[in-house]
Design a protein around this motif. Structure first.
Motif, PDB file in Angstrom:
ATOM      1  N   VAL A  71      37.148  21.000  -8.394  1.00  0.00           N
ATOM      2  CA  VAL A  71      36.378  21.806  -9.347  1.00  0.00           C
ATOM      3  C   VAL A  71      37.331  22.651 -10.195  1.00  0.00           C
ATOM      4  O   VAL A  71      37.214  22.707 -11.423  1.00  0.00           O
ATOM      5  N   ALA A  72      38.306  23.290  -9.564  1.00  0.00           N
ATOM      6  CA  ALA A  72      39.257  24.133 -10.292  1.00  0.00           C
ATOM      7  C   ALA A  72      40.099  23.316 -11.268  1.00  0.00           C
ATOM      8  O   ALA A  72      40.341  23.741 -12.398  1.00  0.00           O
ATOM      9  N   ALA A  73      40.524  22.135 -10.841  1.00  0.00           N
ATOM     10  CA  ALA A  73      41.371  21.298 -11.693  1.00  0.00           C
ATOM     11  C   ALA A  73      40.648  20.835 -12.949  1.00  0.00           C
ATOM     12  O   ALA A  73      41.274  20.611 -13.991  1.00  0.00           O
ATOM     13  N   LEU A  74      39.330  20.717 -12.875  1.00  0.00           N
ATOM     14  CA  LEU A  74      38.564  20.231 -14.026  1.00  0.00           C
ATOM     15  C   LEU A  74      37.793  21.346 -14.716  1.00  0.00           C
ATOM     16  O   LEU A  74      36.867  21.074 -15.486  1.00  0.00           O
ATOM     17  N   ALA A  75      38.176  22.580 -14.488  1.00  0.00           N
ATOM     18  CA  ALA A  75      37.454  23.729 -15.063  1.00  0.00           C
ATOM     19  C   ALA A  75      37.315  23.617 -16.574  1.00  0.00           C
ATOM     20  O   ALA A  75      36.266  23.948 -17.131  1.00  0.00           O
ATOM     21  N   GLY A  76      38.336  23.132 -17.249  1.00  0.00           N
ATOM     22  CA  GLY A  76      38.274  22.999 -18.707  1.00  0.00           C
ATOM     23  C   GLY A  76      37.222  22.014 -19.177  1.00  0.00           C
ATOM     24  O   GLY A  76      36.673  22.157 -20.272  1.00  0.00           O
ATOM     25  N   ASP A  77      36.906  21.025 -18.356  1.00  0.00           N
ATOM     26  CA  ASP A  77      35.879  20.034 -18.685  1.00  0.00           C
ATOM     27  C   ASP A  77      34.480  20.546 -18.379  1.00  0.00           C
ATOM     28  O   ASP A  77      33.499  19.900 -18.733  1.00  0.00           O
ATOM     29  N   LEU A  78      34.400  21.677 -17.678  1.00  0.00           N
ATOM     30  CA  LEU A  78      33.112  22.160 -17.183  1.00  0.00           C
ATOM     31  C   LEU A  78      32.597  23.374 -17.940  1.00  0.00           C
ATOM     32  O   LEU A  78      31.651  24.023 -17.495  1.00  0.00           O
ATOM     33  N   PHE A  81      28.828  24.774 -18.113  1.00  0.00           N
ATOM     34  CA  PHE A  81      28.126  24.482 -16.874  1.00  0.00           C
ATOM     35  C   PHE A  81      28.475  25.552 -15.852  1.00  0.00           C
ATOM     36  O   PHE A  81      29.601  26.053 -15.826  1.00  0.00           O
ATOM     37  N   ARG A  82      27.520  25.905 -15.025  1.00  0.00           N
ATOM     38  CA  ARG A  82      27.768  26.893 -13.977  1.00  0.00           C
ATOM     39  C   ARG A  82      28.545  26.223 -12.846  1.00  0.00           C
ATOM     40  O   ARG A  82      28.190  25.129 -12.410  1.00  0.00           O
ATOM     41  N   THR A  83      29.604  26.866 -12.409  1.00  0.00           N
ATOM     42  CA  THR A  83      30.393  26.333 -11.308  1.00  0.00           C
ATOM     43  C   THR A  83      30.534  27.398 -10.221  1.00  0.00           C
ATOM     44  O   THR A  83      30.468  28.593 -10.487  1.00  0.00           O
ATOM     45  N   THR A  84      30.706  26.928  -9.017  1.00  0.00           N
ATOM     46  CA  THR A  84      31.113  27.766  -7.902  1.00  0.00           C
ATOM     47  C   THR A  84      32.387  27.142  -7.367  1.00  0.00           C
ATOM     48  O   THR A  84      32.871  26.133  -7.905  1.00  0.00           O
ATOM     49  N   LYS A  85      32.877  27.683  -6.296  1.00  0.00           N
ATOM     50  CA  LYS A  85      34.111  27.152  -5.713  1.00  0.00           C
ATOM     51  C   LYS A  85      34.001  25.658  -5.411  1.00  0.00           C
ATOM     52  O   LYS A  85      34.972  24.925  -5.565  1.00  0.00           O
ATOM     53  N   GLY A  86      32.818  25.199  -5.029  1.00  0.00           N
ATOM     54  CA  GLY A  86      32.701  23.806  -4.628  1.00  0.00           C
ATOM     55  C   GLY A  86      31.597  23.019  -5.278  1.00  0.00           C
ATOM     56  O   GLY A  86      31.244  21.942  -4.794  1.00  0.00           O
ATOM     57  N   SER A  87      31.024  23.539  -6.385  1.00  0.00           N
ATOM     58  CA  SER A  87      29.914  22.802  -6.998  1.00  0.00           C
ATOM     59  C   SER A  87      29.859  23.014  -8.505  1.00  0.00           C
ATOM     60  O   SER A  87      30.451  23.937  -9.041  1.00  0.00           O
ATOM     61  N   VAL A  88      29.117  22.117  -9.130  1.00  0.00           N
ATOM     62  CA  VAL A  88      28.822  22.200 -10.565  1.00  0.00           C
ATOM     63  C   VAL A  88      27.319  22.080 -10.705  1.00  0.00           C
ATOM     64  O   VAL A  88      26.706  21.176 -10.125  1.00  0.00           O
ATOM     65  N   SER A  89      26.716  22.991 -11.472  1.00  0.00           N
ATOM     66  CA  SER A  89      25.265  22.983 -11.666  1.00  0.00           C
ATOM     67  C   SER A  89      24.927  22.577 -13.093  1.00  0.00           C
ATOM     68  O   SER A  89      25.609  22.976 -14.034  1.00  0.00           O
ATOM     69  N   PHE A  90      23.847  21.807 -13.228  1.00  0.00           N
ATOM     70  CA  PHE A  90      23.376  21.422 -14.555  1.00  0.00           C
ATOM     71  C   PHE A  90      21.876  21.210 -14.507  1.00  0.00           C
ATOM     72  O   PHE A  90      21.277  21.098 -13.438  1.00  0.00           O
ATOM     73  N   GLN A  91      21.284  21.150 -15.672  1.00  0.00           N
ATOM     74  CA  GLN A  91      19.853  20.913 -15.790  1.00  0.00           C
ATOM     75  C   GLN A  91      19.607  19.414 -15.945  1.00  0.00           C
ATOM     76  O   GLN A  91      20.402  18.709 -16.577  1.00  0.00           O
ATOM     77  N   PRO A  92      18.520  18.911 -15.382  1.00  0.00           N
ATOM     78  CA  PRO A  92      18.248  17.477 -15.466  1.00  0.00           C
ATOM     79  C   PRO A  92      18.182  16.953 -16.901  1.00  0.00           C
ATOM     80  O   PRO A  92      18.598  15.825 -17.162  1.00  0.00           O
ATOM     81  N   ASP A  93      17.711  17.788 -17.824  1.00  0.00           N
ATOM     82  CA  ASP A  93      17.614  17.338 -19.217  1.00  0.00           C
ATOM     83  C   ASP A  93      18.896  17.602 -20.003  1.00  0.00           C
ATOM     84  O   ASP A  93      18.966  17.291 -21.190  1.00  0.00           O
ATOM     85  N   ALA A  94      19.917  18.148 -19.340  1.00  0.00           N
ATOM     86  CA  ALA A  94      21.230  18.363 -19.957  1.00  0.00           C
ATOM     87  C   ALA A  94      22.300  18.052 -18.910  1.00  0.00           C
ATOM     88  O   ALA A  94      23.029  18.929 -18.451  1.00  0.00           O
ATOM     89  N   PRO A  95      22.382  16.787 -18.496  1.00  0.00           N
ATOM     90  CA  PRO A  95      23.293  16.427 -17.400  1.00  0.00           C
ATOM     91  C   PRO A  95      24.758  16.502 -17.797  1.00  0.00           C
ATOM     92  O   PRO A  95      25.098  16.572 -18.989  1.00  0.00           O
ATOM     93  N   VAL A 100      32.859  13.278 -17.552  1.00  0.00           N
ATOM     94  CA  VAL A 100      33.162  14.411 -16.674  1.00  0.00           C
ATOM     95  C   VAL A 100      32.830  14.043 -15.225  1.00  0.00           C
ATOM     96  O   VAL A 100      33.612  14.323 -14.311  1.00  0.00           O
ATOM     97  N   VAL A 101      31.704  13.403 -15.013  1.00  0.00           N
ATOM     98  CA  VAL A 101      31.358  12.930 -13.665  1.00  0.00           C
ATOM     99  C   VAL A 101      32.453  11.988 -13.176  1.00  0.00           C
ATOM    100  O   VAL A 101      32.927  12.099 -12.040  1.00  0.00           O
ATOM    101  N   ASP A 102      32.893  11.094 -14.044  1.00  0.00           N
ATOM    102  CA  ASP A 102      33.942  10.139 -13.675  1.00  0.00           C
ATOM    103  C   ASP A 102      35.213  10.871 -13.246  1.00  0.00           C
ATOM    104  O   ASP A 102      35.825  10.524 -12.231  1.00  0.00           O
ATOM    105  N   ARG A 103      35.625  11.870 -14.016  1.00  0.00           N
ATOM    106  CA  ARG A 103      36.849  12.600 -13.678  1.00  0.00           C
ATOM    107  C   ARG A 103      36.706  13.341 -12.344  1.00  0.00           C
ATOM    108  O   ARG A 103      37.650  13.382 -11.550  1.00  0.00           O
ATOM    109  N   LEU A 104      35.538  13.919 -12.100  1.00  0.00           N
ATOM    110  CA  LEU A 104      35.299  14.601 -10.821  1.00  0.00           C
ATOM    111  C   LEU A 104      35.402  13.622  -9.647  1.00  0.00           C
ATOM    112  O   LEU A 104      36.071  13.886  -8.651  1.00  0.00           O
ATOM    113  N   VAL A 105      34.728  12.488  -9.789  1.00  0.00           N
ATOM    114  CA  VAL A 105      34.726  11.490  -8.715  1.00  0.00           C
ATOM    115  C   VAL A 105      36.131  10.934  -8.492  1.00  0.00           C
ATOM    116  O   VAL A 105      36.589  10.820  -7.350  1.00  0.00           O
TER     117      VAL A 105
END
Length: 117
Positions: A71-78, A81-95, A100-105
């Motif tokens: 999560v920290a390494a990809l902070a610039g891509d996020l 979006f709301r982030t915590t130490k271990g998660s990324v939050s988004f709305q279903p209509d604004a995924p 970005v999902v690819d880079r996280l995975v």
């Protein structure tokens, strides 16, 4: 069926689409994942470690790469979006965008691979 597929069967509409998209992207990028659970959440597991989970909460969809470092390494891509130490939050209509999902995975996969060496 497995934990992820069972969970997806409980969702509908934009929430299901958003969560399913995360899992579809992860499976396409890391085809040898297995369904399972991590920290009580349905998750895809890779080499015995949790790779990613996505779940609907009362207020958002959470994506969990099981790694504060990822999560920290990809902070610039996020940004935006709301982030915590271990998660990324988004709305279903604004995924999260697919790239970005690819880079996280992929970052999480690489982290797991590095630990296995």
């Amino acid at each position: 069926m497995g934990d992820v597929e069972d969970y997806l069967a409980t969702l509908s509409g934009a929430e299901r689409d958003a969560v399913a998209r995360v899992y579809e992207r992860a499976r396409a990028l890391v085809p040898d994942v297995e369904e399972g659970r991590s920290y009580g959440m349905p998750a895809l597991r890779y080499r015995g470690s949790p790779l990613v989970s996505a779940m609907v909460t009362r207020t958002h969809v959470g994506l969990y790469p099981f790694s504060p470092d990822v999560v920290a390494a990809l902070a610039g891509d996020l940004d935006g979006f709301r982030t915590t130490k271990g998660s990324v939050s988004f709305q279903p209509d604004a995924p999260l965008p697919d790239d970005v999902v690819d880079r996280l995975v992929l970052a999480r996969r690489d982290e797991i691979d590095a630990r296995a060496r």
